[in-house]
Design a protein around this motif. Structure first.
Motif, PDB file in Angstrom:
ATOM      1  N   GLN A  40      -9.250  18.407   0.336  1.00 55.48           N
ATOM      2  CA  GLN A  40      -9.061  17.279  -0.583  1.00 55.48           C
ATOM      3  C   GLN A  40      -7.579  17.027  -0.791  1.00 55.48           C
ATOM      4  O   GLN A  40      -7.112  16.894  -1.910  1.00 55.48           O
ATOM      5  N   ARG A  41      -6.837  17.027   0.291  1.00 58.12           N
ATOM      6  CA  ARG A  41      -5.406  16.783   0.163  1.00 58.12           C
ATOM      7  C   ARG A  41      -4.912  15.974   1.351  1.00 58.12           C
ATOM      8  O   ARG A  41      -5.161  16.329   2.498  1.00 58.12           O
ATOM      9  N   GLY A  42      -4.217  14.900   1.071  1.00 61.23           N
ATOM     10  CA  GLY A  42      -3.687  14.071   2.149  1.00 61.23           C
ATOM     11  C   GLY A  42      -2.195  14.278   2.291  1.00 61.23           C
ATOM     12  O   GLY A  42      -1.591  15.053   1.566  1.00 61.23           O
ATOM     13  N   GLY A  43      -1.609  13.569   3.240  1.00 58.78           N
ATOM     14  CA  GLY A  43      -0.169  13.662   3.455  1.00 58.78           C
ATOM     15  C   GLY A  43       0.580  12.912   2.373  1.00 58.78           C
ATOM     16  O   GLY A  43       0.139  11.860   1.904  1.00 58.78           O
ATOM     17  N   PHE A  44       1.721  13.460   1.994  1.00 64.16           N
ATOM     18  CA  PHE A  44       2.463  12.845   0.891  1.00 64.16           C
ATOM     19  C   PHE A  44       3.094  11.518   1.293  1.00 64.16           C
ATOM     20  O   PHE A  44       3.357  10.668   0.451  1.00 64.16           O
ATOM     21  N   ASN A  45       3.316  11.337   2.606  1.00 66.30           N
ATOM     22  CA  ASN A  45       3.892  10.070   3.066  1.00 66.30           C
ATOM     23  C   ASN A  45       3.006   8.883   2.679  1.00 66.30           C
ATOM     24  O   ASN A  45       3.492   7.791   2.409  1.00 66.30           O
ATOM     25  N   ILE A  46       1.698   9.123   2.616  1.00 69.86           N
ATOM     26  CA  ILE A  46       0.780   8.047   2.236  1.00 69.86           C
ATOM     27  C   ILE A  46       1.036   7.642   0.781  1.00 69.86           C
ATOM     28  O   ILE A  46       1.021   6.461   0.432  1.00 69.86           O
ATOM     29  N   VAL A  47       1.299   8.639  -0.055  1.00 73.80           N
ATOM     30  CA  VAL A  47       1.582   8.353  -1.462  1.00 73.80           C
ATOM     31  C   VAL A  47       2.894   7.574  -1.582  1.00 73.80           C
ATOM     32  O   VAL A  47       2.988   6.590  -2.320  1.00 73.80           O
ATOM     33  N   GLU A  48       3.883   7.992  -0.819  1.00 67.67           N
ATOM     34  CA  GLU A  48       5.171   7.281  -0.864  1.00 67.67           C
ATOM     35  C   GLU A  48       5.007   5.817  -0.456  1.00 67.67           C
ATOM     36  O   GLU A  48       5.558   4.919  -1.089  1.00 67.67           O
ATOM     37  N   ASP A  49       4.228   5.597   0.604  1.00 61.80           N
ATOM     38  CA  ASP A  49       4.005   4.221   1.063  1.00 61.80           C
ATOM     39  C   ASP A  49       3.323   3.398  -0.024  1.00 61.80           C
ATOM     40  O   ASP A  49       3.678   2.243  -0.273  1.00 61.80           O
ATOM     41  N   THR A  50       2.331   3.993  -0.645  1.00 64.32           N
ATOM     42  CA  THR A  50       1.601   3.270  -1.677  1.00 64.32           C
ATOM     43  C   THR A  50       2.508   2.925  -2.846  1.00 64.32           C
ATOM     44  O   THR A  50       2.501   1.810  -3.354  1.00 64.32           O
ATOM     45  N   ILE A  51       3.318   3.911  -3.254  1.00 60.55           N
ATOM     46  CA  ILE A  51       4.204   3.662  -4.394  1.00 60.55           C
ATOM     47  C   ILE A  51       5.223   2.583  -4.043  1.00 60.55           C
ATOM     48  O   ILE A  51       5.516   1.707  -4.857  1.00 60.55           O
ATOM     49  N   SER A  52       5.752   2.607  -2.817  1.00 55.70           N
ATOM     50  CA  SER A  52       6.715   1.527  -2.502  1.00 55.70           C
ATOM     51  C   SER A  52       6.021   0.178  -2.512  1.00 55.70           C
ATOM     52  O   SER A  52       6.615  -0.819  -2.912  1.00 55.70           O
ATOM     53  N   ALA A  53       4.763   0.153  -2.096  1.00 53.55           N
ATOM     54  CA  ALA A  53       4.041  -1.116  -2.133  1.00 53.55           C
ATOM     55  C   ALA A  53       3.844  -1.581  -3.570  1.00 53.55           C
ATOM     56  O   ALA A  53       4.002  -2.766  -3.886  1.00 53.55           O
ATOM     57  N   VAL A  54       3.531  -0.639  -4.452  1.00 61.65           N
ATOM     58  CA  VAL A  54       3.342  -0.987  -5.865  1.00 61.65           C
ATOM     59  C   VAL A  54       4.654  -1.508  -6.455  1.00 61.65           C
ATOM     60  O   VAL A  54       4.684  -2.519  -7.157  1.00 61.65           O
ATOM     61  N   VAL A  55       5.744  -0.830  -6.121  1.00 62.88           N
ATOM     62  CA  VAL A  55       7.045  -1.246  -6.658  1.00 62.88           C
ATOM     63  C   VAL A  55       7.452  -2.600  -6.069  1.00 62.88           C
ATOM     64  O   VAL A  55       8.086  -3.414  -6.730  1.00 62.88           O
ATOM     65  N   GLU A  56       7.066  -2.853  -4.827  1.00 66.38           N
ATOM     66  CA  GLU A  56       7.359  -4.140  -4.194  1.00 66.38           C
ATOM     67  C   GLU A  56       6.660  -5.274  -4.954  1.00 66.38           C
ATOM     68  O   GLU A  56       7.237  -6.314  -5.217  1.00 66.38           O
ATOM     69  N   LEU A  57       5.406  -5.030  -5.289  1.00 66.03           N
ATOM     70  CA  LEU A  57       4.610  -6.065  -5.952  1.00 66.03           C
ATOM     71  C   LEU A  57       4.898  -6.123  -7.452  1.00 66.03           C
ATOM     72  O   LEU A  57       4.793  -7.173  -8.079  1.00 66.03           O
TER      73      LEU A  57
END
Lengths: 985, 420
Positions: B310-327
């Motif tokens: 139940q653990r994914g790569g942290f790069n996915i979290v970083e991508d998501t957060i940058s997308a959130v900050v972009e929007l």
């Protein structure tokens, strides 16, 4: 004399000292009331001096640099700092919300699951108020002016925690010439050392600590293979010794840095966190963890003269002793749950005049905005029942200590397994999952001599894989350390009360206002798993993530259910250890660096020529080029007409290009495309459709044979990367026997597509000596041609239905060739066209765009392209799927053309089609995939996927739109030049 | 035996408050398993509990048990970002999710348990011309399927959600959005607990900490299960174990076309109300809402590899957060408070399997991918029907396991709000 620093809290100006935290500065100014709790709005002050702080969280600054929920303990004072307390109205002192405290009986854990259901429609209104009552600080409302950075670091040994344990471990690794990184969450190294004052309080212990610390630290500074970074919190421990840390910088250009560390070994030296005790009204401002209070006092902050220490262990006596030594006038009383202690510290406490009440407990406290007195009862040592009333004692602060919890967060994140130690009721690391050791307090080892011995042993093991022997590196002062005797602690998870338990307010999670009786209620209502208790009561889910509350909640569950604590297990410690700024996580991947644009070599020309752009995948593609005041419609019409009458020129560089080489390249193409490639001659081009293993079209493009074992494949722009990885996937995992090598050359070649009846004329002018006759260079063939001294790959293929040459030229020469085309194409009215005109041109010819006419549910047969599906080939990807019962159905959705009855109406792409119009729900038989005004036909045209469409040509169907229904007719999808005469004309 | 549960209301709350909450009943019992049941549901997540509830409620089957390896609601039910919507493209999906949405709308009253279903709307944002085309196609399909859906242009998007960055100069400008106003979020744990309480009240045994170790079959018909608490017999067994359905399938030689992948989510620290709807973006891959507690709830994408961890790569979290900050550039100074991972079980066509099998009396309900939570009540409703009648309900007939041999797929890859 340290510098005075001015700051404001709730609008009022104060002065503080340099290197003080905001918490220290506020206490120094006599401010104990710092905030209101989440649910009952109870007045709260500092409970701790560190990152475990649950109560003292403030809104820092205003405007574009504001930040909610900042722990006052973690902010170093700076000139002009502005902080505001949170979660109250109208003021911190007079908070209307505190009425909840008096009505708290009506708001037990989970009350909201039981009410707000009537009348049904009213939930929205209830929720409006619930939402406004919830939340703590306020989100910023302006853009963040700050920048953040990511930093990658590789090392041999990462040491997490710059206390004595961490630094000693660092020293051992440093001496072994390893590359060492030490990260410390606070601005100052030393850990527990920093809690000591100028007076050597604990003569048995701290002088040794100080000596060792000074000794190690001064040496460490000299090693150039050691890097020490403070104000940096390791917040995540991921797979394969990948750890993440967040550094708060003093740099004005970069606010925070995320460290991404890959290390061979990890030493966790993260220390421990003191536990509160659970008694009635244990949450008032002025009630603090003993070692936090000690730290404040030792920094010279006046916390009062009347000090009470309420403890179940020996360690809290360090605080008591310090308070007495700081000022002998201080009245220090210890209320000790235990019946006695033979510990060395107790002897010292007694010797300096500290009053100790064994077998006593604090049963209640007074003082709404700051504690002023406590109530003390005597308990029976065996039954723990109250047997006598000692009475009221007035006080200025109450220091509490329920023992210590090793900070095992990172250890459990690494997937290590904990074990419960009965003697001091703590979970300690047991089984490692990664290449890591835990040392010192975070391993449940507290005595200095034991810590040093433990580190010697564990480091020796850890470093043995480097073939390094550190046995003789032992610290010289190790032998000189005096041993201190600490007596046992006694655990009472719930301190008995003289009032009925059900009427008590014993806080477990301070910020979320979860009490012991809330936990009891959850258990009573059947929420028995620790995760259910946590989720039902919200204990441990506040901004401190249960650093001080989790273990107490477990203890209480254990007591109430009479289950041994180790059988309950723990809830998962999730990352991050402390909250991490979004901006920091995003790093530089924001604004212009958020998914960096890909542009073609001709991009500047497009910009100079007023192009409007369309995003296709990561690419910026020229969409259309308006001249003067043209709108999009006018520009596109002009571009389309020019292409059919003179020359249209398109920048097609974004198409994916994959270079395919190898002995089995031909076989490879046979397997990945539906048609046969065996007989494709050198210098010839062929169009291919690629299917997924479900038989659905996933990509298309032209592949040219450059040599015996050399091909170049083109893919759609958007799918270039995914096709490349799919091909590699097949090659590497399914067909390892094939000798085929793939190289993406998308960026290496730019593609200039020259279309129109005069395309050949332009080509001839470009290369005067080349024979462009149809016989020498027919449609669907390929030539290497030198243009202006540059070797180009030219394909005669067409996506417009016009004569067309696609020139692939090494990227660095593309812009110059592109410009040259304009120079010599003037006579033929050469016109640049963008993607919109390209779409119109291909739609006039009924050519599909994968991803527009297809959506993962369309077969080649559905596209009426059964001619491209080889019946003879043994196999190709998707072949089997094409013969399944559903894929061979004749009434599937099929590609057709659509003409509106009113030629002026351009249908909306995505419009649904029906045979019979009724009130919704309507039975849909298909949808419009592409729709344009065709300037060549002088009317609208469209492509659609329609159920049994091929059989329904000529039939009238409808597109019901929100305001009107549009009548349309199904027709053939080829609107222009069905016999392809223009290709060779 | 057990007594009828007392109703929750503001009056019962006051009454109990006066007696200091000493008299509340357990929301559900913790019985020992019986020797035999009329039906056994394996998996005590939302879908398993709703299946049990509707078996009892709609089909009168009350001698049933829900067998849960850990604690109820501990899988994806308690790990998702709680988004509920029914604006699916294909008729088959739209019908199923719309049925679920209607059940959501009456759920709190039906269960007498406040699941806090909050219809604050879900916006699916378009950033490219391709997005516009696809979302408009969905909008029109929803309209004609009588599912509420609106198209908002950029200005309307800004009006509906003022904090979203609609500047035309950002990397992927907002070109419009679909809005389903009836969509929203709910309190995920409460759904499991409410259905557990409701099912328990009708006599369903909910058995936690009980792991299934084998499925017993005789003459092509299931006869019971082996568990860590002994053998339990039943002629009808419904498997609702998400990704671990594959593990159970393999006990009886059934290979399910499921891939299990890590999926991550996170919340921010709680703040006062700042965003009053759910925003989902496919292209830049972000989805955000704010819980009643004040936390921003953010979903990330799935990892590219299959795994039961139940653990994914942290790069996915970083991508998501940058997308959130972009929007939402204003969220840049907010902080990630808690992050967690789950496992999503995905079918090749990104649609679920709710189906009979070739073994009589054995049924599977799995493969919900990232869409499971919103379907919870509908999934239980149709699965209960399938188990009770040994025939699928018309709504789940298309979601048969046989579609992977016939090719009659319901391909929601292209239609998923966020393509994974």
């Amino acid at each position: 004399m340290s510098k005075k620093i001015s700051f404001t809290f709730d609008g009022k100006k104060y002065f503080g000292k340099e290197n003080h935290s905001l918490a220290e500065a506020l206490l120094d100014n006599g401010i104990f009331l710092l905030g209101r709790s989440f649910k009952y709005h109870r007045p709260r002050g500092l409970i701790s001096a560190g990152s475990e702080e649950a109560n003292a969280i403030v809104q820092l600054e205003t405007g574009n640099i504001t930040q909610p929920n900042v722990r006052a303990t973690e902010i170093t004072l700076y000139e002009g700092l502005k902080a505001k307390s949170q979660n109250h109205w109208p003021t911190l002192n007079l908070d209307i919300g505190s009425i909840n405290d008096f009505l708290s009986r009506f708001f037990p854990a989970g009350f909201y699951y039981k009410t707000f259901m009537w009348p049904p429609k009213f939930w929205e209104k209830y929720e409006y108020f619930i939402r406004r009552a919830a939340g703590l600080g306020e989100s910023p409302t302006e853009d963040d002016p700050d920048k953040y950075e990511h930093f990658h670091y590789h090392c041999d040994v990462l040491i997490v925690g710059g206390g004595i344990s961490g630094l000693y471990a660092a020293e051992l690794a440093a001496k072994a010439n390893l590359k060492v990184l030490v990260l410390e969450q606070y601005p100052k190294l030393g850990g527990e050392i920093n809690n000591q004052g100028k007076v050597s309080a604990n003569k048995f212990r701290e002088s040794d600590q100080n000596i060792i610390y000074q000794n190690i630290f001064s040496k460490l500074e000299k090693f150039d293979n050691v890097k020490i970074v403070t104000s940096t919190t390791v917040f995540a421990y991921m797979h394969n010794n990948y750890l993440l840390a967040s550094q708060k910088t003093n740099n004005t250009k970069i606010r925070e840095i995320i460290w991404k560390i890959r290390t061979k070994k990890v030493v966790l030296a993260t220390g421990s966190i003191e536990r509160p005790l659970t008694f009635h009204n244990n949450d008032r401002p002025g009630i603090m963890l003993s070692h936090s209070a000690r730290k404040y006092a030792n920094k010279g902050i006046d916390l009062g003269k009347n000090i009470i220490v309420f403890t179940n262990n020996d360690y809290a006596y360090e605080a008591a002793i310090d308070f007495k030594l700081i000022n002998n006038e201080n009245k220090v009383t210890v209320i000790d749950i235990r019946n006695n202690s033979k510990g060395d510290l107790i002897k010292e406490a007694k010797s300096i005049g500290i009053k100790i009440l064994f077998n006593h407990i604090v049963t209640n406290t007074r003082g709404r905005k700051r504690i002023n007195s406590i109530f003390v009862h005597k308990i029976d040592n065996e039954t723990n029942k109250i047997i006598d009333n000692y009475g009221k004692i007035s006080c200025d602060i109450l220091c509490v200590s329920g023992g210590w919890s090793p900070t095992v967060h990172l250890f459990t994140q690494s997937r290590g397994k904990l074990i419960f130690r009965e003697s001091d009721a703590t979970f300690i690391p047991n089984e490692s999952f990664q290449n890591e050791i835990s040392v010192g307090a975070c391993n449940g080892t507290y005595a200095l001599e034991e810590i040093l011995e433990e580190i010697d042993n564990k480091m020796s093991n850890l470093l043995s894989s480097f073939k390094i022997d550190i046995k003789n590196n032992n610290h010289p002062s190790l032998n000189k350390i005096k041993k201190i005797f600490y007596d046992k602690m006694k655990h009472l998870w719930i301190i008995p009360s003289n009032i009925n338990f059900k009427k008590t307010k014993m806080f477990v999670d301070f910020q979320n206002d979860v009490t012991a009786k809330d936990i009891q209620l959850a258990l009573k209502e059947g929420y028995r798993s620790i995760e259910h208790v946590k989720r039902y009561t919200t204990t441990g889910m506040a901004t401190d993530q249960g650093k001080t509350s989790n273990i107490n909640a477990l203890g209480i569950i254990s007591k109430l259910t009479d289950t041994p604590i180790h059988k309950l297990g723990t809830t998962t410690f999730r990352l991050p250890y402390t909250p991490v700024t979004f901006g920091a996580l995003a790093g530089r991947h924001v604004k212009e660096f958020f998914d960096v644009e890909r542009t073609t070599p001709m991009h500047q020309w497009h910009l100079d020529n007023n192009a409007k752009f369309e995003d296709v995948g990561q690419w910026k593609r020229a969409w259309y080029y308006p001249i003067n005041n043209e709108n999009m419609h006018q520009a596109v019409n002009r571009e389309v007409k020019a292409t059919r009458k003179g020359i249209g020129i398109l920048d097609a560089s974004t198409l994916g290009k994959i270079d395919i080489k190898g002995r089995d390249a031909n076989e490879f193409l046979n397997r990945v495309y539906t048609n046969s490639w065996s007989k494709l001659g050198i210098g010839k081009c062929r169009y291919g459709l690629m299917l997924g293993d479900d038989g659905m079209v996933i990509d298309d493009g032209v592949t040219s044979r450059l040599g015996e074992n050399h091909y170049v494949m083109t893919t759609t722009t958007g799918n270039a990367a995914s096709v490349m990885s799919k091909l590699e996937d097949w090659l590497q995992t399914e067909w390892p026997e094939l000798k085929v090598f793939l190289t993406s050359v998308t960026e290496q070649f730019a593609t200039i597509s020259i279309n129109g009846p005069f395309a050949t004329n332009l080509m001839q002018k470009l290369c005067v000596n080349f024979d462009f006759s149809y016989e020498n260079f027919p449609h669907m063939s390929f030539k290497n041609i030198e243009i202006g001294g540059v070797n180009c790959r030219v394909m005669r293929i067409s996506f417009t239905g016009e004569k067309c040459y696609e020139i692939n030229i090494p990227s660095s020469y593309a812009q110059s060739l592109w410009s040259k085309c304009f120079e010599i194409g003037k006579d033929f009215n050469i016109t640049p066209y963008g993607t919109e005109a390209m779409h119109v041109l291909r739609a006039e010819k009924g050519f599909v765009i994968v991803g527009q006419e297809t959506d993962g549910s369309v077969t080649p047969v559905d596209l009426d392209m059964s001619w491209i599906v080889s019946k003879k080939k043994y196999d190709f990807i998707g072949k089997r799927a094409l013969y399944r019962s559903d894929t061979v159905r004749e009434d599937r959705k099929q590609l057709v053309g659509i003409l509106t009855k009113d030629p002026n109406i351009v249908l909306e792409e995505g419009a649904q089609l029906v045979e019979e119009v009724s009130k919704p729900p309507m039975k849909m038989i298909g949808h419009i995939t592409s729709s344009y005004h065709s300037p060549n036909l002088g009317r609208s045209i469209a492509l659609a996927l329609v159920k049994e469409g091929l059989k329904k040509k000529g039939k009238t169907i409808y597109a019901p739109m929100p305001t009107k229904t549009i009548e349309v007719e199904i027709c053939d999808p080829v609107f222009i030049d069905p016999l392809n005469e223009r290709l060779s004309a | 035996m057990h007594t009828k549960p007392k109703k929750y209301s503001v009056f019962s709350l006051i009454k109990n408050a006066l007696s200091y909450h000493e008299n509340w009943q357990p929301a559900w019992r913790s019985p020992d398993p019986k020797k035999e049941y009329d039906a056994i549901i394996v998996g005590g997540g939302g879908h398993g509990l709703t299946t049990a509830y509707y078996l009892a409620k709609n089909h009168g089957l009350t001698n049933i048990a829900v067998i849960e390896k850990g604690w109820i609601g501990g899988g994806n039910t308690g790990r998702n970002t709680t988004i509920i919507r029914s604006n699916y493209l294909w008729d088959q999906s739209a019908a199923l999710y719309e049925h679920a949405l209607k059940l959501w709308e009456g759920m709190s009253q039906e269960l007498n348990y406040n699941v806090m279903f909050s219809q604050r709307g879900v916006m699916n944002v378009a950033h490219t011309l391709h997005d516009v085309r696809e979302l408009k196609r969905r909008w029109h399909a929803n309209r004609l399927n009588d599912i509420d859906c609106e198209w908002l242009n950029t200005a309307q998007v800004k009006e509906f959600c003022p904090i979203i960055n609609t500047s035309p100069h950002i990397r992927y400008p907002v070109l419009g959005a679909t809005l389903q106003r009836r969509a929203g979020t709910a309190r995920h744990d409460a759904v499991a607990w409410g259905y557990a309480r409701g099912a328990d009240a009708m006599g369903v045994d909910i058995i936690q900490n009980c792991e299934v170790t084998n499925i017993n079959i005789s003459n092509g018909h299931v006869s019971g299960i082996e568990t860590s608490k002994g053998t339990i017999n039943s002629k009808k067994i419904g498997i609702v174990a998400a990704g671990h359905s594959s593990v159970i399938g393999s006990m009886v030689g059934i290979r399910l076309p499921l891939e299990s992948r890590p999926l991550q989510a996170l919340v921010s620290e709680p703040v006062k109300p700042i965003i009053d709807t759910v925003v989902m973006s496919n292209t830049i891959h972000a989805y955000v809402s704010q819980s009643d507690k004040g936390e921003l709830v953010i979903g990330a994408g799935t990892d590219g590899y299959t795994s039961y961890s139940q653990r994914g790569g942290f790069n996915i979290v970083e991508d998501t957060i940058s997308a959130v900050v972009e929007l939402f550039p204003l969220f840049s100074r907010m902080k990630m408070l808690r992050h967690w991972g789950g496992i999503v079980d995905i079918c090749p066509d990104a649609s679920p399997i709710v189906s009979k099998t070739h073994i009589n009396g054995l049924y599977f309900n799995c493969g919900w991918g990232t869409g499971g939570f919103k379907a919870t009540p509908g999934s239980g409703w149709v699965f209960a029907h399938t188990i009770a009648n040994d025939e699928p309900h018309e709504l789940n007939a298309p979601f048969t396991i046989n579609r992977f041999s016939s090719g009659e797929l319901v391909d929601e890859h292209g239609a998923a709000a966020v393509a994974h």
